[in-house]
Design a protein around this motif. Sequence first.
Motif, mmCIF file in Angstrom:
data_model
loop_
_atom_site.group_PDB
_atom_site.id
_atom_site.type_symbol
_atom_site.label_atom_id
_atom_site.label_comp_id
_atom_site.label_asym_id
_atom_site.label_seq_id
_atom_site.Cartn_x
_atom_site.Cartn_y
_atom_site.Cartn_z
ATOM 1 N N VAL A 1 -14.219 31.004 -33.893
ATOM 2 C CA VAL A 1 -13.408 31.727 -35.150
ATOM 3 C C VAL A 1 -14.104 31.170 -36.247
ATOM 4 C CG1 VAL A 1 -11.196 32.376 -35.878
ATOM 5 C CG2 VAL A 1 -11.518 32.019 -33.386
ATOM 6 N N ARG A 2 -15.112 31.906 -36.709
ATOM 7 C CA ARG A 2 -15.765 31.625 -37.915
ATOM 8 C C ARG A 2 -16.791 32.944 -38.294
ATOM 9 N NH1 ARG A 2 -21.149 30.153 -37.457
ATOM 10 N NH2 ARG A 2 -21.901 29.469 -35.503
ATOM 11 N N GLN A 3 -17.242 32.926 -39.309
ATOM 12 C CA GLN A 3 -18.090 33.802 -39.896
ATOM 13 C C GLN A 3 -19.351 33.828 -39.343
ATOM 14 O OE1 GLN A 3 -19.575 34.825 -44.200
ATOM 15 N NE2 GLN A 3 -17.712 36.248 -43.789
ATOM 16 N N TYR A 4 -20.081 34.706 -38.786
ATOM 17 C CA TYR A 4 -21.318 34.924 -38.156
ATOM 18 C C TYR A 4 -22.339 35.908 -39.191
ATOM 19 C CZ TYR A 4 -19.841 32.262 -34.046
ATOM 20 O OH TYR A 4 -19.462 31.535 -33.133
ATOM 21 N N ASP A 5 -23.472 35.820 -39.070
ATOM 22 C CA ASP A 5 -24.421 36.667 -39.694
ATOM 23 C C ASP A 5 -24.806 37.423 -38.469
ATOM 24 O OD1 ASP A 5 -24.168 36.140 -42.299
ATOM 25 O OD2 ASP A 5 -25.788 34.732 -42.443
ATOM 26 N N VAL A 6 -24.695 38.655 -38.519
ATOM 27 C CA VAL A 6 -25.202 39.678 -37.452
ATOM 28 C C VAL A 6 -26.171 40.641 -37.928
ATOM 29 C CG1 VAL A 6 -24.358 41.322 -35.672
ATOM 30 C CG2 VAL A 6 -22.842 39.486 -36.316
ATOM 31 N N TYR A 7 -27.435 40.648 -37.433
ATOM 32 C CA TYR A 7 -28.456 41.652 -37.935
ATOM 33 C C TYR A 7 -28.572 42.686 -36.896
ATOM 34 C CZ TYR A 7 -29.504 37.092 -40.446
ATOM 35 O OH TYR A 7 -29.411 36.097 -41.102
ATOM 36 N N ALA A 8 -28.792 44.036 -37.639
ATOM 37 C CA ALA A 8 -28.791 45.435 -37.016
ATOM 38 C C ALA A 8 -29.845 46.046 -37.621
ATOM 39 C CB ALA A 8 -27.481 46.099 -37.309
ATOM 40 N N ARG A 9 -30.529 46.721 -36.565
ATOM 41 C CA ARG A 9 -31.693 47.525 -36.954
ATOM 42 C C ARG A 9 -31.949 48.587 -35.935
ATOM 43 N NH1 ARG A 9 -37.098 44.097 -35.639
ATOM 44 N NH2 ARG A 9 -36.889 44.144 -33.101
ATOM 45 N N LEU A 10 -32.522 49.763 -36.320
ATOM 46 C CA LEU A 10 -32.826 51.102 -35.616
ATOM 47 C C LEU A 10 -34.196 50.874 -35.160
ATOM 48 C CD1 LEU A 10 -30.830 52.930 -38.209
ATOM 49 C CD2 LEU A 10 -30.111 53.393 -35.625
ATOM 50 N N VAL A 11 -34.406 51.353 -33.906
ATOM 51 C CA VAL A 11 -35.590 51.503 -33.381
ATOM 52 C C VAL A 11 -35.729 52.978 -32.702
ATOM 53 C CG1 VAL A 11 -36.938 50.203 -31.396
ATOM 54 C CG2 VAL A 11 -35.283 48.959 -32.514
ATOM 55 N N VAL A 12 -37.139 53.334 -32.949
ATOM 56 C CA VAL A 12 -37.593 54.606 -32.176
ATOM 57 C C VAL A 12 -38.671 54.217 -31.384
ATOM 58 C CG1 VAL A 12 -38.428 57.026 -32.671
ATOM 59 C CG2 VAL A 12 -36.552 55.996 -34.281
ATOM 60 N N LYS A 13 -38.640 54.789 -30.050
ATOM 61 C CA LYS A 13 -39.673 54.505 -29.079
ATOM 62 C C LYS A 13 -40.075 55.696 -28.963
ATOM 63 C CE LYS A 13 -40.510 52.270 -24.555
ATOM 64 N NZ LYS A 13 -41.077 53.552 -23.933
#
Length: 570
Positions: free
Chosen positions: A125-137
């Motif tokens: 229970v703490r703050q996390y950095d979550v990284y998101a990106r879009l991918v086209v294949k």
Amino acid sequence: MKRYIYSILAILLFVNACEKDGERLTVTEPGAPSDFSANATEITLTSDGTDALALSLFWNAGALPQVSDPSVALPDDLTSSSMQFSASSDFGSYTEVYLKNGQTSLQFTGGELSQLLMKLGMTEVRQYDVYARLVVKMGASYTYGEVLTLKITPYAVETGWMQIVDKTDLTQVLATLHCKNASPMLFEGFAVPSGGWYNCFFIAADGTQWGCNADWTAFSLVASSTNNCWFAEPAGCQYVYADTENELWWHVDVPKVNLDIDGTSVELKYSKSAGGYSGIITTGDNASIKVTGTGARFDITTGTEGGTIGIPYPFSLIPVGSDGFELVNTADASASFTVEKAGTYTITFNVSDYRWSLKEGAEEPPTVTYPENVAMHYYFKEGSERLSLACRMAKTDEDGIFEGFVWTDPAWGTDFSNFRFVADESVYSSNGDGQYVLGEGGWNCWSSNTGMNYVVADFTTMTWSETQVTKVAVTGDFNQWSLDSDPLTFNMETGKWEATCNITEIGYGFKFVLDDASNTWRWKYADTDLDGTLCIVGNNDNTVPAAAGTYRIELDLSDFTAPTYTMTAL
């Protein structure tokens, strides 16, 4: 911008119209998605907000690939898109959510976002950095969009659950099992597999994948395994147990329950359309209902072989709260469900949400009509021209579900590489939503495996599945019951399996065996009447030829219910 060069012969895999053989075409790379944003970049999850919307993501779709000849149309599924989430900005490891063509937004409830964080190992229970990106294949090429950083604080989650997921598509959840306080490492719950020998994995709340052990022992359960588990043959409603402490799992076939209504017995059968056990009852005032039954348990002692008989397993459904119920392993249902007012009711015990309901009046479950006869036919390449019969499928014990064998050529474009399902007067193929989703029109079906496959077509869910057959062999006393000494090979001209066998010793005879990766001799056939027609047999039934000698043997598996064979003396 990169440009990809394809010859006409190659691009025929995915173009709909082109008439000039040998013409060189160019296809541009798809554009990267842009303007990637979220409704909030700092989110604190709470345990009471699991059903509420927690995160919305938005973007603009990038430019579609373009072909140099405008008369050549590119199919919608030439490219595929997904969104990747990672705990590190370099995306060294990530979890992925697949997107539909043209999709420009994605939403998560609090519960869904919590599960995503657990897959990333974010459980404190703490703050996390979550990284998101879009991918086209497209083919072997990947186009990446910009990276969005989210700061998310999870809540203290319940770890007492596991999900049963499809072997081929891990995002397809068959059931969620929960543990009870008395046994924190024993998970249990209802599941309804699409057919017998359904292949699956167990996914824990922390993301660990549980599967079969290295020896492919039926009903073993080990962490971080890539060997799938599989159900025993009975189709229909099953109650599943997963014991992670003892590395075992088992399931109980529960086709019906029995109601005792103040001394009067009523039987409720499982109904897929009703979502559980449903039927019509008539009661007096303040009627007391006890729900019991005897299922069939399949576990490591029984195995999963065809024809295996399960161990009797008494059970009761007992009430929980105002409208809930649970299954317990006892025939004594001391607790009862109560109906206060006399009348005629429709009663249902729903196995997906563990709720029971009572509605006044007789409400029959909706009638659903399924095909009576289904066959797989080969089809010409990506066209609609029907070629030869691949297999007459057999109806399983459950309406709408059929099984059969199909051999597919690994070389794309041959007369044996594409097939469709012909159900009564209708023809079904992959409908464009996925390889294993059935619909009318769309692309021909194709196999992800090379050679022989066991196929299940489920017209209740409009899906199909396949299991690779690793061996097709003749085995008996003459070759010490080996599956490797006399394998059969497929003849594309005759559509039959062939082998030449020197049967020097008759002994107990021989049988045909088809096996999969479980190495359990999964399908065994013999001609016990010596009439040229085979049937599924157990370990002790064999075909006994009249005399020893060298034979040319041909096996025809085009009819799953009644395969045939011939033996020609050489």
